[in-house]
Write a protein that holds these residues in place. Sequence first.
Motif, PDB file in Angstrom:
ATOM      1  N   UNK A  63       0.960  -1.646   0.276  1.00 54.19           N
ATOM      2  CA  UNK A  63      -0.177  -0.132   0.165  1.00 54.19           C
ATOM      3  C   UNK A  63       1.157   1.374   0.147  1.00 54.19           C
ATOM      4  N   UNK A  64       1.974   1.228   0.756  1.00 54.77           N
ATOM      5  CA  UNK A  64       2.757   2.678   1.102  1.00 54.77           C
ATOM      6  C   UNK A  64       3.701   2.792  -0.718  1.00 54.77           C
ATOM      7  N   UNK A 130     -10.277   3.764   8.785  1.00 58.20           N
ATOM      8  CA  UNK A 130      -9.855   5.013   8.209  1.00 58.20           C
ATOM      9  C   UNK A 130      -8.776   4.751   7.522  1.00 58.20           C
ATOM     10  N   UNK A 131      -8.218   3.492   8.396  1.00 55.68           N
ATOM     11  CA  UNK A 131      -6.930   2.943   7.090  1.00 55.68           C
ATOM     12  C   UNK A 131      -7.040   2.104   5.571  1.00 55.68           C
ATOM     13  N   UNK A 132      -8.571   2.604   5.606  1.00 54.31           N
ATOM     14  CA  UNK A 132      -9.223   2.017   3.743  1.00 54.31           C
ATOM     15  C   UNK A 132      -9.811   2.879   3.275  1.00 54.31           C
ATOM     16  N   UNK A 133      -9.699   3.794   3.377  1.00 52.56           N
ATOM     17  CA  UNK A 133     -10.740   5.421   3.462  1.00 52.56           C
ATOM     18  C   UNK A 133      -9.236   5.740   3.196  1.00 52.56           C
ATOM     19  N   UNK A 134      -7.682   6.109   3.960  1.00 55.27           N
ATOM     20  CA  UNK A 134      -6.985   6.835   3.042  1.00 55.27           C
ATOM     21  C   UNK A 134      -6.542   6.287   1.922  1.00 55.27           C
ATOM     22  N   UNK A 135      -6.899   5.194   1.265  1.00 56.55           N
ATOM     23  CA  UNK A 135      -6.309   4.793   0.038  1.00 56.55           C
ATOM     24  C   UNK A 135      -7.752   4.925  -1.078  1.00 56.55           C
ATOM     25  N   UNK A 158       0.075  16.204  -3.043  1.00 60.47           N
ATOM     26  CA  UNK A 158       0.121  16.561  -1.596  1.00 60.47           C
ATOM     27  C   UNK A 158      -0.891  15.516  -1.374  1.00 60.47           C
ATOM     28  N   UNK A 159      -2.191  15.745  -1.833  1.00 60.03           N
ATOM     29  CA  UNK A 159      -3.124  15.121  -1.242  1.00 60.03           C
ATOM     30  C   UNK A 159      -3.009  14.247  -1.157  1.00 60.03           C
ATOM     31  N   UNK A 160      -2.598  12.488  -2.228  1.00 55.20           N
ATOM     32  CA  UNK A 160      -2.255  11.497  -2.120  1.00 55.20           C
ATOM     33  C   UNK A 160      -1.731  10.989  -0.753  1.00 55.20           C
ATOM     34  N   UNK A 161      -0.298  11.663  -0.625  1.00 54.71           N
ATOM     35  CA  UNK A 161       0.901  11.403   0.696  1.00 54.71           C
ATOM     36  C   UNK A 161      -0.399  12.002   1.699  1.00 54.71           C
ATOM     37  N   UNK A 162      -1.140  13.315   2.251  1.00 52.83           N
ATOM     38  CA  UNK A 162      -1.789  13.046   2.926  1.00 52.83           C
ATOM     39  C   UNK A 162      -2.181  12.012   3.192  1.00 52.83           C
ATOM     40  N   UNK A 163      -3.106  11.033   2.542  1.00 52.93           N
ATOM     41  CA  UNK A 163      -3.948  10.022   2.061  1.00 52.93           C
ATOM     42  C   UNK A 163      -2.835   8.823   2.656  1.00 52.93           C
ATOM     43  N   UNK A 164      -1.690   8.540   2.355  1.00 53.39           N
ATOM     44  CA  UNK A 164      -0.607   7.802   2.265  1.00 53.39           C
ATOM     45  C   UNK A 164       0.245   7.737   4.204  1.00 53.39           C
ATOM     46  N   UNK A 165       0.411   9.128   4.570  1.00 50.02           N
ATOM     47  CA  UNK A 165       0.413   9.033   5.803  1.00 50.02           C
ATOM     48  C   UNK A 165      -0.614   8.938   6.904  1.00 50.02           C
ATOM     49  N   UNK A 166      -1.808   9.157   6.575  1.00 45.50           N
ATOM     50  CA  UNK A 166      -2.669   8.765   7.600  1.00 45.50           C
ATOM     51  C   UNK A 166      -3.299   6.953   7.499  1.00 45.50           C
ATOM     52  N   UNK A 167      -2.680   6.152   6.223  1.00 46.77           N
ATOM     53  CA  UNK A 167      -2.458   5.089   6.432  1.00 46.77           C
ATOM     54  C   UNK A 167      -1.184   4.226   7.219  1.00 46.77           C
ATOM     55  N   UNK A 168      -0.177   5.131   7.223  1.00 42.26           N
ATOM     56  CA  UNK A 168       0.576   4.459   7.563  1.00 42.26           C
ATOM     57  C   UNK A 168       1.018   4.733   9.112  1.00 42.26           C
ATOM     58  N   UNK A 169      -0.003   5.643   9.355  1.00 50.43           N
ATOM     59  CA  UNK A 169       0.427   5.997  11.142  1.00 50.43           C
ATOM     60  C   UNK A 169      -0.814   4.731  11.483  1.00 50.43           C
TER      61      UNK A 169
END
Length: 232
Positions: A63-64, A130-135, A158-169
């Motif tokens: 996913x990352x 939320x982890x799947x919402x981000x994707x 930038x928007x997709x990077x913000x989604x990635x950060x939420x997924x990683x967290x």
Amino acid sequence: MSMSEILALLREHLDVVIAIGSALVALVSAFAARTETRRQRRLQTERLRQSIDAASLEWGNHAIDALGRAAMFARTRHLQANDATFAGGKTSLLIGLSALVERGRMFFPNLNADNKGADKDGAYRGHRPPILDAIMWAYFELDAMHREGGPTGDNSAEFIEDCRRLMVSELQAHLDPRRLDKVVERYDDQTQANRRDAIDRATALKARLETRRPGLVLDAPRAPDTQSETMQ
């Protein structure tokens, strides 16, 4: 009572002594067996946790990587040779993101499954975590993106990077070794403060996506987490 008298008494009641001794041995053996059984169960549970954690970590790595490639694609979209090349690259990324969401359901089941979507298949009842919402939000952003026009590639990245950060967290919270419950409950039993923060962030990303891409049909609004509210 002398020692000889004691020995004589024991010989007289030898069967009683043997019975008592056997009972004590059986009691000690049962206690030892119970302790060993518990130890083996703990070991089996830990092996299972490690196995599933390894599988979910592998999913997270994919996913990352997929979100990173999607962000780079957005950032460099104007460098695509033509519209056909752009469409081919975008389609490949969209297929990958969609598959990641479906595979992620094996590790991150929907929340509040009893309160929403009773008419749907089991895996799709309730709200995506939320982890799947981000994707999914990254998927919608990428799907709406054109080679030319609209929001700039950098903004999409930038928007997709913000989604990635939420997924990683969220993945990090899921893999926290201090959580001792089984995998599904481990994610579902995050502290209420952490859950509220993650849901708020996912909801904020969704609102930004709706502002960026008017007319997109997304999921129905998330119902309030009444359990979280009652535990404030």
